[in-house]
Design a protein around this motif. Structure first.
Motif, short mmCIF file in Angstrom:
data_model
loop_
_atom_site.label_atom_id
_atom_site.label_comp_id
_atom_site.label_asym_id
_atom_site.label_seq_id
_atom_site.Cartn_x
_atom_site.Cartn_y
_atom_site.Cartn_z
N PRO A 1 0.82 -1.23 0.00
CA PRO A 1 0.00 0.00 0.00
C PRO A 1 0.85 1.27 0.00
O PRO A 1 0.51 2.26 -0.65
CB PRO A 1 -0.83 -0.11 1.27
CG PRO A 1 -0.76 -1.53 1.68
CD PRO A 1 0.51 -2.08 1.14
N ARG A 2 1.96 1.25 0.72
CA ARG A 2 2.83 2.43 0.76
C ARG A 2 3.44 2.69 -0.60
O ARG A 2 3.53 3.85 -1.04
CB ARG A 2 3.91 2.23 1.81
CG ARG A 2 3.35 2.25 3.23
CD ARG A 2 4.31 1.82 4.28
NE ARG A 2 5.59 2.51 4.24
CZ ARG A 2 6.66 2.15 4.92
NH1 ARG A 2 6.60 1.09 5.70
NH2 ARG A 2 7.77 2.82 4.83
N THR B 1 0.74 4.05 -3.00
CA THR B 1 0.46 5.45 -2.68
C THR B 1 1.56 6.34 -3.22
O THR B 1 1.31 7.38 -3.83
CB THR B 1 0.31 5.65 -1.16
OG1 THR B 1 -0.78 4.86 -0.69
CG2 THR B 1 0.09 7.11 -0.81
N ARG B 2 2.81 5.93 -3.02
CA ARG B 2 3.96 6.69 -3.51
C ARG B 2 3.91 6.79 -5.04
O ARG B 2 4.15 7.85 -5.61
CB ARG B 2 5.26 6.04 -3.05
CG ARG B 2 6.50 6.73 -3.50
CD ARG B 2 6.73 8.00 -2.76
NE ARG B 2 7.98 8.59 -3.17
CZ ARG B 2 8.17 9.89 -3.29
NH1 ARG B 2 7.22 10.71 -2.96
NH2 ARG B 2 9.32 10.36 -3.69
N SER C 1 1.30 6.60 -6.99
CA SER C 1 0.19 7.48 -7.36
C SER C 1 0.58 8.95 -7.21
O SER C 1 0.30 9.78 -8.08
CB SER C 1 -1.03 7.16 -6.51
OG SER C 1 -2.06 8.04 -6.78
N ARG C 2 1.25 9.29 -6.12
CA ARG C 2 1.68 10.67 -5.89
C ARG C 2 2.71 11.11 -6.92
O ARG C 2 2.68 12.26 -7.38
CB ARG C 2 2.23 10.82 -4.48
CG ARG C 2 1.15 10.75 -3.43
CD ARG C 2 1.70 10.96 -2.05
NE ARG C 2 0.62 10.89 -1.08
CZ ARG C 2 0.80 10.66 0.19
NH1 ARG C 2 2.02 10.49 0.68
NH2 ARG C 2 -0.23 10.61 1.01
#
Length: 61
Positions: free
Chosen positions: A43-44, A47-48, A50-51
């Motif tokens: 998940p981390r 998220t990274r 996506s950012r």
């Protein structure tokens, strides 16, 4: 003669692409990790990623 080049957007784009590649490589190597690590890291990393993609899209063309 004075030359004034604004290279900041080029460097920023390049740096974001490099970081995106690092995250993609980390995703590819998750299978070598334990199940607990995969559950924590996936998940981390997503998220990274996506950012980073959002940051790339927001850069001027």
């Amino acid at each position: 003669m004075e030359c004034n080049f604004d290279l900041q957007p080029v460097y920023q784009h390049h740096d974001l692409l490099i970081e995106l590649g690092r995250v993609e490589m980390a995703m590819e190597h998750l299978e070598a990790r334990s199940e607990n690590e995969r559950q924590t890291l996936r998940p981390r990393l997503l998220t990274r990623m996506s950012r980073l993609r959002d940051a790339l899209e927001s850069l001027p063309a």
